[in-house]
Motif scaffolding. Structure first.
Motif, PDB file in Angstrom:
ATOM      1  N   ASP A 108       0.816  -1.216   0.000  1.00  0.00           N
ATOM      2  CA  ASP A 108       0.000   0.000   0.000  1.00  0.00           C
ATOM      3  C   ASP A 108       0.850   1.266   0.000  1.00  0.00           C
ATOM      4  OD1 ASP A 108       0.966  -0.068   2.557  1.00  0.00           O
ATOM      5  OD2 ASP A 108      -0.989  -0.222   3.549  1.00  0.00           O
ATOM      6  N   ASP A 109       2.138   1.122  -0.272  1.00  0.00           N
ATOM      7  CA  ASP A 109       3.031   2.278  -0.321  1.00  0.00           C
ATOM      8  C   ASP A 109       3.051   2.885  -1.722  1.00  0.00           C
ATOM      9  OD1 ASP A 109       3.647   1.801   2.287  1.00  0.00           O
ATOM     10  OD2 ASP A 109       5.682   1.075   1.931  1.00  0.00           O
ATOM     11  N   SER A 110       3.069   4.203  -1.777  1.00  0.00           N
ATOM     12  CA  SER A 110       3.215   4.885  -3.053  1.00  0.00           C
ATOM     13  C   SER A 110       4.610   4.617  -3.601  1.00  0.00           C
ATOM     14  CB  SER A 110       3.008   6.392  -2.864  1.00  0.00           C
ATOM     15  OG  SER A 110       3.257   7.089  -4.051  1.00  0.00           O
ATOM     16  N   GLY A 111       4.683   4.179  -4.836  1.00  0.00           N
ATOM     17  CA  GLY A 111       5.975   3.884  -5.447  1.00  0.00           C
ATOM     18  C   GLY A 111       6.251   2.407  -5.617  1.00  0.00           C
ATOM     19  N   ILE A 112       5.422   1.540  -5.041  1.00  0.00           N
ATOM     20  CA  ILE A 112       5.669   0.108  -5.139  1.00  0.00           C
ATOM     21  C   ILE A 112       5.403  -0.420  -6.547  1.00  0.00           C
ATOM     22  CG2 ILE A 112       3.343  -0.549  -4.390  1.00  0.00           C
ATOM     23  CD1 ILE A 112       6.687  -2.391  -3.683  1.00  0.00           C
ATOM     24  N   VAL A 113       4.526   0.253  -7.295  1.00  0.00           N
ATOM     25  CA  VAL A 113       4.258  -0.167  -8.675  1.00  0.00           C
ATOM     26  C   VAL A 113       5.383   0.375  -9.556  1.00  0.00           C
ATOM     27  CG1 VAL A 113       2.644  -0.113 -10.605  1.00  0.00           C
ATOM     28  CG2 VAL A 113       1.781  -0.119  -8.261  1.00  0.00           C
ATOM     29  N   ARG A 114       6.258  -0.496  -9.978  1.00  0.00           N
ATOM     30  CA  ARG A 114       7.440  -0.060 -10.726  1.00  0.00           C
ATOM     31  C   ARG A 114       8.077  -1.230 -11.440  1.00  0.00           C
ATOM     32  NH1 ARG A 114      12.095   0.658  -6.356  1.00  0.00           N
ATOM     33  NH2 ARG A 114      11.734  -1.140  -5.013  1.00  0.00           N
ATOM     34  N   GLY A 115       8.855  -0.930 -12.479  1.00  0.00           N
ATOM     35  CA  GLY A 115       9.533  -1.979 -13.231  1.00  0.00           C
ATOM     36  C   GLY A 115      10.936  -2.230 -12.734  1.00  0.00           C
ATOM     37  N   ASP A 116      11.625  -1.172 -12.301  1.00  0.00           N
ATOM     38  CA  ASP A 116      12.997  -1.299 -11.801  1.00  0.00           C
ATOM     39  C   ASP A 116      12.947  -1.318 -10.272  1.00  0.00           C
ATOM     40  OD1 ASP A 116      15.686  -1.042 -11.092  1.00  0.00           O
ATOM     41  OD2 ASP A 116      16.131   0.272 -12.785  1.00  0.00           O
ATOM     42  N   ILE A 117      13.306  -2.439  -9.686  1.00  0.00           N
ATOM     43  CA  ILE A 117      13.169  -2.593  -8.236  1.00  0.00           C
ATOM     44  C   ILE A 117      14.517  -2.561  -7.516  1.00  0.00           C
ATOM     45  CG2 ILE A 117      11.062  -3.932  -8.566  1.00  0.00           C
ATOM     46  CD1 ILE A 117      12.627  -6.453  -7.812  1.00  0.00           C
ATOM     47  N   ALA A 153      -2.073  -8.446 -11.351  1.00  0.00           N
ATOM     48  CA  ALA A 153      -0.925  -7.822 -10.693  1.00  0.00           C
ATOM     49  C   ALA A 153      -0.030  -8.902 -10.090  1.00  0.00           C
ATOM     50  CB  ALA A 153      -1.388  -6.862  -9.611  1.00  0.00           C
ATOM     51  N   ILE A 154       1.269  -8.710 -10.221  1.00  0.00           N
ATOM     52  CA  ILE A 154       2.243  -9.644  -9.659  1.00  0.00           C
ATOM     53  C   ILE A 154       3.232  -8.858  -8.797  1.00  0.00           C
ATOM     54  CG2 ILE A 154       4.055 -11.326 -10.143  1.00  0.00           C
ATOM     55  CD1 ILE A 154       2.670 -12.011 -12.732  1.00  0.00           C
ATOM     56  N   TYR A 155       3.403  -9.325  -7.584  1.00  0.00           N
ATOM     57  CA  TYR A 155       4.337  -8.728  -6.625  1.00  0.00           C
ATOM     58  C   TYR A 155       5.503  -9.691  -6.451  1.00  0.00           C
ATOM     59  CZ  TYR A 155       6.056  -7.591  -1.859  1.00  0.00           C
ATOM     60  OH  TYR A 155       6.835  -7.295  -0.755  1.00  0.00           O
ATOM     61  N   ILE A 156       6.734  -9.199  -6.605  1.00  0.00           N
ATOM     62  CA  ILE A 156       7.903 -10.049  -6.386  1.00  0.00           C
ATOM     63  C   ILE A 156       8.814  -9.413  -5.339  1.00  0.00           C
ATOM     64  CG2 ILE A 156       7.811 -10.825  -8.800  1.00  0.00           C
ATOM     65  CD1 ILE A 156      10.521  -9.334  -9.206  1.00  0.00           C
ATOM     66  N   TRP A 157       9.569 -10.261  -4.656  1.00  0.00           N
ATOM     67  CA  TRP A 157      10.589  -9.786  -3.718  1.00  0.00           C
ATOM     68  C   TRP A 157      11.656 -10.865  -3.557  1.00  0.00           C
ATOM     69  CZ3 TRP A 157       5.964 -11.855  -2.256  1.00  0.00           C
ATOM     70  CH2 TRP A 157       5.951 -12.833  -1.236  1.00  0.00           C
ATOM     71  N   HIS A 158      12.882 -10.437  -3.271  1.00  0.00           N
ATOM     72  CA  HIS A 158      13.957 -11.407  -3.060  1.00  0.00           C
ATOM     73  C   HIS A 158      15.076 -10.753  -2.263  1.00  0.00           C
ATOM     74  CE1 HIS A 158      16.706  -9.695  -6.137  1.00  0.00           C
ATOM     75  NE2 HIS A 158      15.604  -9.481  -6.866  1.00  0.00           N
ATOM     76  N   CYS A 159      16.042 -11.575  -1.856  1.00  0.00           N
ATOM     77  CA  CYS A 159      17.143 -11.083  -1.022  1.00  0.00           C
ATOM     78  C   CYS A 159      18.219 -10.418  -1.870  1.00  0.00           C
ATOM     79  CB  CYS A 159      17.742 -12.240  -0.222  1.00  0.00           C
ATOM     80  SG  CYS A 159      18.629 -13.467  -1.214  1.00  0.00           S
ATOM     81  N   ASP A 160      19.145  -9.739  -1.210  1.00  0.00           N
ATOM     82  CA  ASP A 160      20.249  -9.090  -1.914  1.00  0.00           C
ATOM     83  C   ASP A 160      21.409 -10.071  -2.095  1.00  0.00           C
ATOM     84  OD1 ASP A 160      21.505  -9.286   0.575  1.00  0.00           O
ATOM     85  OD2 ASP A 160      21.571  -7.123   0.935  1.00  0.00           O
ATOM     86  N   ARG A 177      11.860  -5.123  -4.185  1.00  0.00           N
ATOM     87  CA  ARG A 177      10.421  -5.408  -4.068  1.00  0.00           C
ATOM     88  C   ARG A 177       9.705  -4.549  -5.100  1.00  0.00           C
ATOM     89  NH1 ARG A 177       9.366  -7.943   0.865  1.00  0.00           N
ATOM     90  NH2 ARG A 177      11.151  -7.887   2.305  1.00  0.00           N
ATOM     91  N   GLY A 178       8.738  -5.135  -5.789  1.00  0.00           N
ATOM     92  CA  GLY A 178       8.009  -4.358  -6.783  1.00  0.00           C
ATOM     93  C   GLY A 178       6.725  -5.038  -7.202  1.00  0.00           C
ATOM     94  N   LEU A 179       5.829  -4.231  -7.733  1.00  0.00           N
ATOM     95  CA  LEU A 179       4.508  -4.684  -8.157  1.00  0.00           C
ATOM     96  C   LEU A 179       4.281  -4.209  -9.587  1.00  0.00           C
ATOM     97  CD1 LEU A 179       1.730  -5.949  -7.203  1.00  0.00           C
ATOM     98  CD2 LEU A 179       1.087  -3.615  -6.557  1.00  0.00           C
ATOM     99  N   GLY A 180       3.775  -5.092 -10.436  1.00  0.00           N
ATOM    100  CA  GLY A 180       3.492  -4.739 -11.827  1.00  0.00           C
ATOM    101  C   GLY A 180       2.210  -5.377 -12.310  1.00  0.00           C
ATOM    102  N   VAL A 181       1.745  -4.936 -13.480  1.00  0.00           N
ATOM    103  CA  VAL A 181       0.491  -5.411 -14.058  1.00  0.00           C
ATOM    104  C   VAL A 181       0.778  -6.066 -15.410  1.00  0.00           C
ATOM    105  CG1 VAL A 181      -1.809  -4.751 -14.860  1.00  0.00           C
ATOM    106  CG2 VAL A 181      -0.785  -3.579 -12.898  1.00  0.00           C
ATOM    107  N   THR A 182       0.186  -7.214 -15.663  1.00  0.00           N
ATOM    108  CA  THR A 182       0.401  -7.926 -16.918  1.00  0.00           C
ATOM    109  C   THR A 182      -0.276  -7.204 -18.078  1.00  0.00           C
ATOM    110  OG1 THR A 182      -1.520  -9.363 -16.513  1.00  0.00           O
ATOM    111  CG2 THR A 182       0.627 -10.158 -15.783  1.00  0.00           C
ATOM    112  N   ASP A 183       0.385  -7.236 -19.244  1.00  0.00           N
ATOM    113  CA  ASP A 183      -0.145  -6.573 -20.434  1.00  0.00           C
ATOM    114  C   ASP A 183      -1.058  -7.522 -21.211  1.00  0.00           C
ATOM    115  OD1 ASP A 183       1.535  -8.354 -21.782  1.00  0.00           O
ATOM    116  OD2 ASP A 183       3.026  -6.838 -22.285  1.00  0.00           O
ATOM    117  N   ALA A 184      -1.394  -7.147 -22.450  1.00  0.00           N
ATOM    118  CA  ALA A 184      -2.311  -7.949 -23.268  1.00  0.00           C
ATOM    119  C   ALA A 184      -1.773  -9.349 -23.538  1.00  0.00           C
ATOM    120  CB  ALA A 184      -2.588  -7.231 -24.586  1.00  0.00           C
ATOM    121  N   ASN A 185      -0.459  -9.513 -23.459  1.00  0.00           N
ATOM    122  CA  ASN A 185       0.169 -10.828 -23.654  1.00  0.00           C
ATOM    123  C   ASN A 185       0.387 -11.571 -22.343  1.00  0.00           C
ATOM    124  OD1 ASN A 185       0.499 -10.547 -26.519  1.00  0.00           O
ATOM    125  ND2 ASN A 185       2.153  -9.094 -26.097  1.00  0.00           N
ATOM    126  N   GLY A 186      -0.167 -11.020 -21.257  1.00  0.00           N
ATOM    127  CA  GLY A 186      -0.002 -11.651 -19.949  1.00  0.00           C
ATOM    128  C   GLY A 186       1.386 -11.471 -19.368  1.00  0.00           C
TER     129      GLY A 186
END
Length: 295
Positions: A108-117, A153-160, A177-186
Motif C-alpha cells: 500500500d506504499d506509493s511507489g511500489i508499482v514499478r519496473g525497476d526494483i 498484478a504480480i508482486y515479487i521480492w527477493h534477497c540481496d 520489491r516491486g509490483l506490476g500489471v500484466t499486459d495484453a500478452n499476460g
C-alpha cells in the motif's frame, strides 16, 4: 415562306391550341416509352432468370450474410503447468506479519508499482548492488488453453547479494520489491539484480499473483503465492564472482531437489518454476518464466 413559318400568322387562340396539342403529344410519348421500357425490361428479366419455366413460379437467389469472424483469443505457445502454492516466508512485507510489533506492508506504499526494483523509494533511495538482471513473467490460465491473463498484478521480492531482505534484515530499505500489471500478452518485466543465496535455502524469488492492481493491497486478496528457482548453472557462474562470495559458500550444499520448498514438487513443476536465463557477468542476465494459474 415555309409551312412552319406560316403557323405564326394564325393568332393567339391558334397558338394556345397548338401548345395544348403538343403537350398532349409529349405526355403520350412519355407514357409510350414507359410502357415499352416496362415490357422490354420484363422480357429481359424473363430471359435471364434461372427459374424453371414449367413450374409457373418465379425463383430468387438470396446471398447469405457473411458469418462474422470471431476475434482470436491469444494463447501461449506450448503446454503450461499450474504453479504450486508455496510459503511467502518470513519476509513478505505483504501485510501478513509484523516486525517489532508493527505490520509490514509495502503493497500500500506509493511507489511500489514499478519496473525497476533495484533502488529503495521513500526516505531512502539506496540501490542494491549486484549483477544486472531482467525478469519477464508470463501469466497464463491453465484452465483456458494456456491463454495469457491480462490485467493481473504480480508482486515479487527477493534477497540481496548477501542473502538479506529489505524491511526486515535491512529495515531502512525497501528495495528488491516491486509490483506490476500484466499486459495484453499476460507479461510484465522487472529489472533487478541476480538474487543471492543464504544458508538453508536454494536461491529463489518470491511472488504473489493478484486479480487486479486495485486488489493488490494485502496478502488476503492474492490468488497464488509461490516461488521461482534460480537456474543452477547461472548460479554457479554468478556466485563465483567476488561480490557474491557469501552466496557461493551457501549454494555449495544446496539443490532444487533437496530444498524444503521446491523439493516436494514434481519434476514438471520444478522445471516450470525455474527461470530460463541467458547472459553473462559482463552484460548481465535476462530471465523468462511462465506462471500457470487455474482461473
Amino acid at each position: 415562306m415555309s409551312g412552319r413559318d406560316d403557323a405564326h400568322d394564325h393568332g393567339l387562340q391558334h397558338d394556345l391550341q397548338r401548345m395544348h396539342d403538343l403537350a398532349r403529344e409529349n405526355i403520350g410519348r412519355r407514357r409510350t416509352l414507359r410502357l415499352l421500357f416496362s415490357v422490354s425490361g420484363a422480357a429481359l428479366i424473363g430471359a435471364c432468370g434461372g427459374g424453371s419455366a414449367s413450374s409457373g413460379e418465379s425463383t430468387s437467389t438470396t446471398t447469405p450474410a457473411p458469418t462474422p469472424t470471431p476475434t482470436p483469443t491469444p494463447t501461449a505457445t506450448g503446454s503450461c503447468v499450474a504453479d504450486p502454492e508455496e510459503t511467502n516466508g518470513p519476509y513478505p512485507a505483504d501485510g501478513s506479519n509484523s516486525r517489532n510489533g508493527t505490520v509490514v506492508n509495502v503493497l500500500d506504499d506509493s511507489g511500489i508499482v514499478r519496473g525497476d526494483i533495484r533502488s529503495s523509494f521513500g526516505s531512502s533511495t539506496a540501490t542494491a548492488s549486484g549483477l544486472y538482471t531482467t525478469l519477464t513473467i508470463t501469466l497464463v490460465n491453465v484452465n483456458g488453453g494456456c491463454a495469457p491473463l491480462a490485467g493481473y498484478a504480480i508482486y515479487i521480492w527477493h534477497c540481496d547479494i548477501n542473502g538479506k531482505y529489505s524491511l526486515y534484515d535491512l529495515p531502512a530499505e525497501n528495495y528488491l520489491r516491486g509490483l506490476g500489471v500484466t499486459d495484453a500478452n499476460g507479461q510484465l518485466t522487472f529489472t533487478t539484480i541476480f538474487a543471492g543465496c543464504y544458508d538453508g535455502r536454494y536461491p529463489h524469488i518470491h511472488f504473489e499473483v493478484y486479480p487486479s492492481l486495485a486488489r493488490a493491497t494485502a496478502y488476503g486478496n492474492r490468488i497464488l503465492c509461490s516461488q521461482f528457482a534460480m537456474p543452477a548453472a547461472t548460479c554457479s557462474t554468478v556466485y563465483a564472482t567476488s561480490a557474491y562470495a557469501s552466496s557461493r559458500n551457501n549454494f555449495a550444499g544446496e539443490s532444487i531437489s533437496s530444498d524444503n520448498v521446491f523439493g516436494d514438487n514434481s519434476a514438471a513443476q520444478q522445471a516450470a518454476m525455474t527461470i530460463a536465463m541467458t547472459g553473462d557477468i559482463t552484460n548481465g542476465f535476462t530471465g523468462t518464466v511462465t506462471v500457470g494459474v487455474a482461473i
